[in-house]
Design a protein around this motif. Structure first.
Motif, PDB file in Angstrom:
ATOM      1  N   SER A   1       0.859 -18.626  -2.050  1.00 34.76           N
ATOM      2  CA  SER A   1       0.625 -17.418  -1.170  1.00 34.76           C
ATOM      3  C   SER A   1       1.985 -16.719  -0.708  1.00 34.76           C
ATOM      4  CB  SER A   1      -0.401 -17.708  -0.078  1.00 34.76           C
ATOM      5  OG  SER A   1      -1.971 -17.842  -0.423  1.00 34.76           O
ATOM      6  N   LEU A   2       2.915 -17.795  -0.357  1.00 31.93           N
ATOM      7  CA  LEU A   2       4.039 -17.451   0.281  1.00 31.93           C
ATOM      8  C   LEU A   2       4.998 -16.918  -0.847  1.00 31.93           C
ATOM      9  CD1 LEU A   2       5.006 -20.347   2.723  1.00 31.93           C
ATOM     10  CD2 LEU A   2       4.551 -17.965   3.287  1.00 31.93           C
ATOM     11  N   GLY A   3       4.907 -17.363  -2.172  1.00 24.29           N
ATOM     12  CA  GLY A   3       5.577 -16.873  -3.465  1.00 24.29           C
ATOM     13  C   GLY A   3       5.255 -15.538  -3.787  1.00 24.29           C
ATOM     14  N   PHE A   4       4.036 -15.460  -3.800  1.00 16.16           N
ATOM     15  CA  PHE A   4       3.298 -13.964  -4.040  1.00 16.16           C
ATOM     16  C   PHE A   4       3.684 -13.027  -3.131  1.00 16.16           C
ATOM     17  CE2 PHE A   4      -0.240 -15.743  -6.592  1.00 16.16           C
ATOM     18  CZ  PHE A   4       0.449 -15.942  -7.870  1.00 16.16           C
ATOM     19  N   THR A   5       3.539 -13.450  -1.828  1.00 16.52           N
ATOM     20  CA  THR A   5       3.920 -12.343  -0.806  1.00 16.52           C
ATOM     21  C   THR A   5       5.516 -12.074  -0.745  1.00 16.52           C
ATOM     22  OG1 THR A   5       4.003 -13.909   0.872  1.00 16.52           O
ATOM     23  CG2 THR A   5       1.821 -12.596   0.569  1.00 16.52           C
ATOM     24  N   LEU A   6       6.291 -13.149  -1.046  1.00 15.27           N
ATOM     25  CA  LEU A   6       7.852 -12.795  -1.214  1.00 15.27           C
ATOM     26  C   LEU A   6       8.236 -12.132  -2.391  1.00 15.27           C
ATOM     27  CD1 LEU A   6      10.745 -13.653  -0.156  1.00 15.27           C
ATOM     28  CD2 LEU A   6      10.570 -15.598  -1.901  1.00 15.27           C
ATOM     29  N   LEU A   7       7.250 -12.140  -3.555  1.00 17.62           N
ATOM     30  CA  LEU A   7       7.837 -11.351  -4.600  1.00 17.62           C
ATOM     31  C   LEU A   7       7.253  -9.960  -4.617  1.00 17.62           C
ATOM     32  CD1 LEU A   7       6.798 -13.888  -7.706  1.00 17.62           C
ATOM     33  CD2 LEU A   7       8.916 -13.407  -6.584  1.00 17.62           C
ATOM     34  N   ALA A   8       6.041  -9.846  -4.106  1.00 14.06           N
ATOM     35  CA  ALA A   8       5.526  -8.662  -4.080  1.00 14.06           C
ATOM     36  C   ALA A   8       4.759  -8.033  -2.616  1.00 14.06           C
ATOM     37  CB  ALA A   8       4.350  -8.593  -5.182  1.00 14.06           C
ATOM     38  N   GLY A   9       5.360  -8.414  -1.821  1.00 13.86           N
ATOM     39  CA  GLY A   9       4.817  -8.264  -0.425  1.00 13.86           C
ATOM     40  C   GLY A   9       5.028  -6.750  -0.189  1.00 13.86           C
ATOM     41  N   PRO A  10       6.131  -6.071  -0.230  1.00 10.80           N
ATOM     42  CA  PRO A  10       6.097  -4.661   0.313  1.00 10.80           C
ATOM     43  C   PRO A  10       5.062  -3.966  -0.811  1.00 10.80           C
ATOM     44  CG  PRO A  10       8.203  -5.338  -0.187  1.00 10.80           C
ATOM     45  CD  PRO A  10       7.466  -6.517  -0.723  1.00 10.80           C
ATOM     46  N   LEU A  11       4.637  -4.311  -1.831  1.00 12.24           N
ATOM     47  CA  LEU A  11       3.701  -3.424  -2.578  1.00 12.24           C
ATOM     48  C   LEU A  11       2.384  -3.902  -2.092  1.00 12.24           C
ATOM     49  CD1 LEU A  11       3.449  -1.566  -5.018  1.00 12.24           C
ATOM     50  CD2 LEU A  11       3.203  -3.510  -6.741  1.00 12.24           C
ATOM     51  N   MET A  12       2.272  -5.049  -1.709  1.00 15.81           N
ATOM     52  CA  MET A  12       0.897  -5.681  -1.200  1.00 15.81           C
ATOM     53  C   MET A  12       0.515  -4.953   0.272  1.00 15.81           C
ATOM     54  SD  MET A  12       0.908  -9.832  -1.584  1.00 15.81           S
ATOM     55  CE  MET A  12       0.657 -10.347  -3.006  1.00 15.81           C
ATOM     56  N   LEU A  13       1.516  -4.809   1.029  1.00 17.40           N
ATOM     57  CA  LEU A  13       1.458  -4.154   2.178  1.00 17.40           C
ATOM     58  C   LEU A  13       1.061  -2.445   1.981  1.00 17.40           C
ATOM     59  CD1 LEU A  13       1.512  -4.125   5.308  1.00 17.40           C
ATOM     60  CD2 LEU A  13       3.813  -3.823   5.074  1.00 17.40           C
ATOM     61  N   ALA A  14       1.841  -1.960   1.132  1.00 18.74           N
ATOM     62  CA  ALA A  14       1.566  -0.504   0.824  1.00 18.74           C
ATOM     63  C   ALA A  14       0.102  -0.084   0.282  1.00 18.74           C
ATOM     64  CB  ALA A  14       2.548  -0.214   0.222  1.00 18.74           C
ATOM     65  N   ASN A  15      -0.556  -1.191  -0.470  1.00 16.51           N
ATOM     66  CA  ASN A  15      -1.715  -1.164  -1.130  1.00 16.51           C
ATOM     67  C   ASN A  15      -2.728  -1.227   0.064  1.00 16.51           C
ATOM     68  OD1 ASN A  15      -0.997  -0.499  -3.743  1.00 16.51           O
ATOM     69  ND2 ASN A  15      -1.152  -2.622  -4.559  1.00 16.51           N
ATOM     70  N   GLU A  16      -2.611  -2.040   0.784  1.00 16.15           N
ATOM     71  CA  GLU A  16      -3.550  -2.366   1.940  1.00 16.15           C
ATOM     72  C   GLU A  16      -3.768  -1.157   2.751  1.00 16.15           C
ATOM     73  OE1 GLU A  16      -5.509  -5.026   2.605  1.00 16.15           O
ATOM     74  OE2 GLU A  16      -5.172  -5.900   0.748  1.00 16.15           O
ATOM     75  N   ALA A  17      -2.392  -0.675   3.105  1.00 17.83           N
ATOM     76  CA  ALA A  17      -2.294   0.424   4.078  1.00 17.83           C
ATOM     77  C   ALA A  17      -3.031   1.946   3.485  1.00 17.83           C
ATOM     78  CB  ALA A  17      -0.806   0.734   4.446  1.00 17.83           C
ATOM     79  N   LEU A  18      -2.471   1.935   2.284  1.00 17.87           N
ATOM     80  CA  LEU A  18      -3.082   3.111   1.722  1.00 17.87           C
ATOM     81  C   LEU A  18      -4.883   3.199   1.569  1.00 17.87           C
ATOM     82  CD1 LEU A  18      -0.523   4.082  -1.082  1.00 17.87           C
ATOM     83  CD2 LEU A  18      -1.121   5.360   0.882  1.00 17.87           C
ATOM     84  N   ALA A  19      -5.270   1.915   1.203  1.00 17.96           N
ATOM     85  CA  ALA A  19      -6.774   1.606   1.128  1.00 17.96           C
ATOM     86  C   ALA A  19      -7.487   1.770   2.275  1.00 17.96           C
ATOM     87  CB  ALA A  19      -7.104   0.140   0.388  1.00 17.96           C
ATOM     88  N   ALA A  20      -6.769   1.444   3.480  1.00 16.77           N
ATOM     89  CA  ALA A  20      -7.413   1.582   4.903  1.00 16.77           C
ATOM     90  C   ALA A  20      -7.234   2.945   5.420  1.00 16.77           C
ATOM     91  CB  ALA A  20      -6.478   0.708   5.838  1.00 16.77           C
ATOM     92  N   TRP A  21      -6.173   3.575   4.852  1.00 17.87           N
ATOM     93  CA  TRP A  21      -6.235   5.052   5.132  1.00 17.87           C
ATOM     94  C   TRP A  21      -7.190   5.933   4.553  1.00 17.87           C
ATOM     95  CZ3 TRP A  21      -3.918   9.398   2.358  1.00 17.87           C
ATOM     96  CH2 TRP A  21      -3.740  10.679   3.406  1.00 17.87           C
ATOM     97  N   ARG A  22      -7.215   5.464   3.187  1.00 14.13           N
ATOM     98  CA  ARG A  22      -8.248   6.377   2.676  1.00 14.13           C
ATOM     99  C   ARG A  22      -9.892   6.421   3.085  1.00 14.13           C
ATOM    100  NH1 ARG A  22      -5.495   4.115  -2.613  1.00 14.13           N
ATOM    101  NH2 ARG A  22      -4.099   5.812  -3.145  1.00 14.13           N
ATOM    102  N   ILE A  23     -10.133   5.127   3.591  1.00 10.68           N
ATOM    103  CA  ILE A  23     -11.404   4.910   4.039  1.00 10.68           C
ATOM    104  C   ILE A  23     -11.646   5.148   5.480  1.00 10.68           C
ATOM    105  CG2 ILE A  23     -12.018   3.605   2.229  1.00 10.68           C
ATOM    106  CD1 ILE A  23     -11.877   1.128   4.277  1.00 10.68           C
TER     107      ILE A  23
ATOM    108  N   ARG B   1     -10.030   3.848   8.090  1.00  8.05           N
ATOM    109  CA  ARG B   1      -9.839   2.666   9.107  1.00  8.05           C
ATOM    110  C   ARG B   1      -8.640   2.892   9.924  1.00  8.05           C
ATOM    111  NH1 ARG B   1     -10.166  -3.136   6.428  1.00  8.05           N
ATOM    112  NH2 ARG B   1      -9.388  -1.939   4.775  1.00  8.05           N
ATOM    113  N   ILE B   2      -7.412   3.480   9.406  1.00  7.67           N
ATOM    114  CA  ILE B   2      -6.466   3.598  10.188  1.00  7.67           C
ATOM    115  C   ILE B   2      -5.766   5.310   9.963  1.00  7.67           C
ATOM    116  CG2 ILE B   2      -5.491   1.397   9.732  1.00  7.67           C
ATOM    117  CD1 ILE B   2      -3.477   2.435   7.477  1.00  7.67           C
ATOM    118  N   GLY B   3      -4.992   5.539  10.980  1.00  8.79           N
ATOM    119  CA  GLY B   3      -4.780   7.010  10.914  1.00  8.79           C
ATOM    120  C   GLY B   3      -3.338   6.992  10.534  1.00  8.79           C
ATOM    121  N   LEU B   4      -2.762   8.499  10.342  1.00  6.04           N
ATOM    122  CA  LEU B   4      -1.749   8.588   9.761  1.00  6.04           C
ATOM    123  C   LEU B   4      -0.328   7.893  10.452  1.00  6.04           C
ATOM    124  CD1 LEU B   4      -0.752  10.400   7.230  1.00  6.04           C
ATOM    125  CD2 LEU B   4      -0.373  12.514   8.748  1.00  6.04           C
ATOM    126  N   SER B   5      -0.498   7.796  11.669  1.00  2.00           N
ATOM    127  CA  SER B   5       0.604   7.245  12.405  1.00  2.00           C
ATOM    128  C   SER B   5       0.873   5.808  12.089  1.00  2.00           C
ATOM    129  CB  SER B   5       0.667   7.400  13.969  1.00  2.00           C
ATOM    130  OG  SER B   5      -0.439   6.869  14.394  1.00  2.00           O
TER     131      SER B   5
END
Length: 168
Positions: free
Chosen positions: A108-130, A132-136
């Motif tokens: 898990s640490l290796g994967f988040t080190l390698l692709a962490g920014p993309l993981m965070l961006a995907n999670e944030a966009l998915a939460a924003w689409r449904i 769960r989070i606002g624009l800010s």
């Protein structure tokens, strides 16, 4: 102004003060004779020589260019690693299973080190689409992913320069 007083604001170091020694070392390794191919001389370590004034604005172009290079290197590496993980697991990268699990901490640490920014961006966009989070909060997550990509880029460039020094 003294150099020591510009590196700190209200008692805590700024991001540029933390990354500037690494960025200057990268600049010296990229251009050991002190000049760029086009003949532009690199500035010395003194803050008054690093900055260029344009009216009211003072811009540190050499540091800005190197920070942008580190950011783009981290973003490129995260994108390549994220695409490879998506091809391997046949699903979008995220901060959930199978990429991050408490059973396999090192993986898990290796994967988040390698692709962490993309993981965070995907999670944030998915939460924003449904909704769960606002624009800010989406903007905060995007800024965090950008900072993460910049830090990963600095690490990747440092490792690349260390390996290049070891190999010759």
């Amino acid at each position: 102004m003294k150099a020591e007083s510009t590196a700190f604001t209200s008692g805590s170091p700024s991001i540029s003060a933390c990354f500037m020694p690494v960025i200057l070392r990268l600049a010296r390794q990229l251009y050991p004779n002190g000049t760029v191919a086009g003949g532009m001389a690199l500035a010395s370590c003194l803050p008054d020589r690093l900055c260029v004034s344009y009216g009211k604005w003072t811009v540190n172009m050499n540091g800005l260019q190197l920070a942008l290079f580190a950011f783009l290197a981290g973003l490129t590496f995260a994108g390549l690693a994220g695409s490879a993980l998506e091809l391997l697991f046949q699903r979008p990268v995220s901060l959930g299973m199978p990429f991050v699990s408490p059973d396999r901490v090192l993986r898990s640490l290796g994967f988040t080190l390698l692709a962490g920014p993309l993981m965070l961006a995907n999670e944030a966009l998915a939460a924003w689409r449904i909704g769960r989070i606002g624009l800010s909060l989406l903007a905060v997550c995007t800024g965090g992913a950008c900072l993460w990509a910049c830090a990963a880029g600095i690490l990747i460039l440092e490792l690349a320069f260390c390996l290049a020094g070891l190999l010759g």
